[in-house]
Design a protein around this motif. Structure first.
Motif, PDB file in Angstrom:
ATOM      1  N   GLU A  45       0.860  -1.189   0.000  1.00 25.80           N
ATOM      2  CA  GLU A  45       0.000   0.000   0.000  1.00 25.80           C
ATOM      3  C   GLU A  45       0.891   1.231   0.000  1.00 25.80           C
ATOM      4  N   GLN A  46       0.672   2.106  -0.956  1.00 26.76           N
ATOM      5  CA  GLN A  46       1.483   3.313  -1.035  1.00 26.76           C
ATOM      6  C   GLN A  46       1.084   4.297   0.067  1.00 26.76           C
ATOM      7  N   PRO A  47       2.031   4.893   0.735  1.00 28.78           N
ATOM      8  CA  PRO A  47       1.681   5.906   1.742  1.00 28.78           C
ATOM      9  C   PRO A  47       1.132   7.150   1.061  1.00 28.78           C
ATOM     10  N   PRO A  48       0.401   7.980   1.773  1.00 29.62           N
ATOM     11  CA  PRO A  48      -0.072   9.245   1.181  1.00 29.62           C
ATOM     12  C   PRO A  48       1.111  10.096   0.721  1.00 29.62           C
ATOM     13  N   THR A  49       0.954  10.773  -0.389  1.00 30.30           N
ATOM     14  CA  THR A  49       2.047  11.622  -0.890  1.00 30.30           C
ATOM     15  C   THR A  49       2.230  12.868  -0.028  1.00 30.30           C
ATOM     16  N   GLU A  50       1.184  13.286   0.701  1.00 31.07           N
ATOM     17  CA  GLU A  50       1.300  14.404   1.643  1.00 31.07           C
ATOM     18  C   GLU A  50       0.887  13.930   3.032  1.00 31.07           C
ATOM     19  N   LEU A  51       1.722  14.231   4.000  1.00 28.52           N
ATOM     20  CA  LEU A  51       1.450  13.837   5.383  1.00 28.52           C
ATOM     21  C   LEU A  51       1.660  15.038   6.305  1.00 28.52           C
ATOM     22  N   ASP A  52       0.793  15.151   7.306  1.00 23.73           N
ATOM     23  CA  ASP A  52       0.899  16.234   8.291  1.00 23.73           C
ATOM     24  C   ASP A  52       1.529  15.691   9.570  1.00 23.73           C
ATOM     25  N   TYR A  53       2.624  16.323   9.968  1.00 23.73           N
ATOM     26  CA  TYR A  53       3.360  15.924  11.173  1.00 23.73           C
ATOM     27  C   TYR A  53       3.317  17.082  12.161  1.00 23.73           C
ATOM     28  N   PHE A  54       3.330  16.758  13.460  1.00 26.00           N
ATOM     29  CA  PHE A  54       3.435  17.823  14.468  1.00 26.00           C
ATOM     30  C   PHE A  54       4.153  17.278  15.699  1.00 26.00           C
ATOM     31  N   ASP A  55       4.791  18.171  16.422  1.00 24.40           N
ATOM     32  CA  ASP A  55       5.448  17.833  17.685  1.00 24.40           C
ATOM     33  C   ASP A  55       5.532  19.100  18.529  1.00 24.40           C
ATOM     34  N   CYS A 101       5.905  12.220  -0.204  1.00 25.45           N
ATOM     35  CA  CYS A 101       6.295  11.111   0.671  1.00 25.45           C
ATOM     36  C   CYS A 101       6.316   9.794  -0.103  1.00 25.45           C
ATOM     37  N   ARG A 102       7.241   8.935   0.252  1.00 23.99           N
ATOM     38  CA  ARG A 102       7.376   7.625  -0.365  1.00 23.99           C
ATOM     39  C   ARG A 102       8.077   6.697   0.604  1.00 23.99           C
ATOM     40  N   SER A 103       7.864   5.412   0.432  1.00 24.07           N
ATOM     41  CA  SER A 103       8.511   4.440   1.300  1.00 24.07           C
ATOM     42  C   SER A 103      10.009   4.420   1.031  1.00 24.07           C
ATOM     43  N   ALA A 104      10.783   4.402   2.107  1.00 26.50           N
ATOM     44  CA  ALA A 104      12.242   4.336   1.985  1.00 26.50           C
ATOM     45  C   ALA A 104      12.771   2.999   2.485  1.00 26.50           C
ATOM     46  N   ALA A 142      -0.244  19.889   4.712  1.00 25.01           N
ATOM     47  CA  ALA A 142       0.722  19.501   3.683  1.00 25.01           C
ATOM     48  C   ALA A 142       0.099  19.560   2.296  1.00 25.01           C
ATOM     49  N   SER A 143      -1.195  19.231   2.186  1.00 27.95           N
ATOM     50  CA  SER A 143      -1.861  19.222   0.885  1.00 27.95           C
ATOM     51  C   SER A 143      -1.876  20.600   0.230  1.00 27.95           C
ATOM     52  N   ASN A 144      -1.753  21.667   1.031  1.00 31.00           N
ATOM     53  CA  ASN A 144      -1.705  23.016   0.466  1.00 31.00           C
ATOM     54  C   ASN A 144      -0.421  23.270  -0.304  1.00 31.00           C
ATOM     55  N   TYR A 145       0.566  22.384  -0.130  1.00 28.08           N
ATOM     56  CA  TYR A 145       1.865  22.562  -0.767  1.00 28.08           C
ATOM     57  C   TYR A 145       2.174  21.466  -1.776  1.00 28.08           C
TER      58      TYR A 145
END
Length: 436
Positions: free
Chosen positions: A70-80, A90-93, A124-127
């Protein structure tokens, strides 16, 4: 490399649905050259394990059917605790590492790479596509002679102390080309009267901006071209020092009665090749902006497109570390073959006839244009360089003299840089003076 082995790590969460209703623990690793890697823990047999599968092996379900990755979403929102980060591209590494259990549940840690990490992004989708991109390039302010402050020094003849006056005045943006509204913008800071140390700073940023959204690649192409222009001018591996990005989807209004303004966010990426500063205070470029002006920048953007096959190997010479003279000559020969071919095309020669020209003839074609800038070029230089290149390339030929290769290589680089400078509009007198 040591840089890649010592990343700065941040611990936080992925906001999968955007409303904080579904969170996923993650660690964000920021590498020194701009790269970003996301590490995501998971339990085997559970979400998001399938993000990290690859096509080399097959996973069989309980019904005996193959379960695809399953491909990960191309845009992901991260926070800390430091804020939000919009991860784009984004892509699997790789599957990272995992354990089949024992005393603990079977678990793993997968890795995701992101092309761009936008600090303080709302989403992230805004970019996914962007309106504007900025770059800080080593030496850009010096090359443009564009600063946020000016310093005047007066040397009185009566023996009184020297008078030094520094004024802070940010100049208007300098328009460089029509392509993506390319311009240079300046930022500056001045010291507070309460600070004991008086310090002024000035940063010159390259900017592209369009009203309609564009792919990141379109902006990066122009920024890389300008970085390469500075490399040609100074002949050092000039690098990017930092980047910013803006999306009109995240404009903000400073006051309730004002129009929303662009919101520029820091962006980390390994796509541009970040590096250390190498531009010194006493550098003497072959040409500066004042020598070619905006018309020269426009010519450079066109020149880069028409001479891509020559520019790539030529600029590659700056990235070779501890290479042999044979390696340098091989790259230079490839570049001159392409440059000479284009020079014949530009003079009206047909593609069929230009293709039949030898390297020696192609070098002579370029020499005809730069002979007034570089005096005392040996009459046999074109043949000597071609012979040296072919001797390096073909093992059945006699081994060339290293000293001769070095001399021809150095003169060859000088010839190409002078030829490019002339094509951009720099005067013969300026080129001759600075080369000699």
């Amino acid at each position: 490399m040591a840089e890649a082995a010592t990343p700065r790590s941040r611990v936080g969460h992925l906001n999968l649905k955007g409303d904080y209703s579904e969170l996923l623990s993650a660690t964000l690793d920021e590498h020194a050259r701009g790269g970003v890697l996301l590490r995501v823990p998971y339990l085997l047999g559970n979400f998001p394990e399938r993000w990290f599968w690859n096509d080399l092996g097959q996973h069989i379900g309980g019904d005996g059917k193959v379960i695809p990755p399953e491909q990960p979403p191309t845009e992901l929102d991260y926070f800390d605790n430091k804020g939000t980060v919009g991860l784009v591209g984004c892509r699997s590494a790789g599957g990272g590492s995992f354990s089949f259990g024992g005393f603990a549940a079977a678990s793993g840690v997968g890795e995701l790479a992101a092309n761009f990490a936008v600090e303080k992004a709302a989403r992230a989708s805004n970019y996914a596509k962007i309106n504007g991109f900025r770059s800080e390039i080593d030496g850009l302010g010096q090359w443009l002679d564009l600063w946020a402050h000016r310093t005047m020094m007066k040397f009185p003849k009566d023996g009184t102390p020297i008078s030094v006056t520094t004024t802070m005045e940010v100049p208007p943006d300098l328009r460089l080309a029509d392509r993506l509204n390319l311009r240079a913008t300046v930022r500056g800071t001045a010291p507070s009267w309460q600070e004991p140390e008086v310090r002024y700073t000035s940063r010159t940023l390259l900017q592209t901006y369009t009203m309609s959204e564009r792919d990141w690649a379109e902006h990066l192409q122009v920024h890389r071209a300008m970085r390469d222009l500075l490399r040609i001018a100074i002949w050092k591996p000039v690098a990017f020092l930092g980047h910013e990005v803006t999306s009109d989807k995240e404009k903000i209004a400073i006051k309730s009665d004002t129009e929303p303004q662009s919101r520029w966010c820091e962006v980390k990426t390994a796509a541009t090749g970040m590096g250390p500063a190498v531009w010194g205070k006493s550098e003497r470029p072959l040409f500066v902006f004042a020598d070619i002006k905006s018309a020269g920048v426009r010519k450079w953007l066109k020149f880069g497109e028409e001479n891509r096959r020559g520019l790539r190997p030529f600029l590659r010479l700056l990235d070779i570390r501890e290479g042999t003279i044979d390696e340098h000559m091989a790259q230079l020969g490839i570049a001159l073959e392409a440059f000479g071919y284009q020079a014949f095309l530009d003079s009206g020669t047909s593609a069929v006839r230009a293709d039949k020209k030898t390297l020696e003839q192609r070098v002579r074609k370029i020499l005809q244009q730069v002979s007034s800038c570089i005096p005392a070029i040996p009459a046999t230089f074109a043949k000597d360089l071609a012979d040296g290149y072919n001797a390096v390339k073909h093992a059945n030929r006699p081994e060339p003299d290293p000293a001769g290769l070095v001399a021809n290589y150095r003169l060859g680089v000088k010839v190409v840089r002078a030829w490019i400078a002339l094509n951009l509009g720099a005067s013969e007198s300026v080129i001759a003076e600075r080369l000699n």
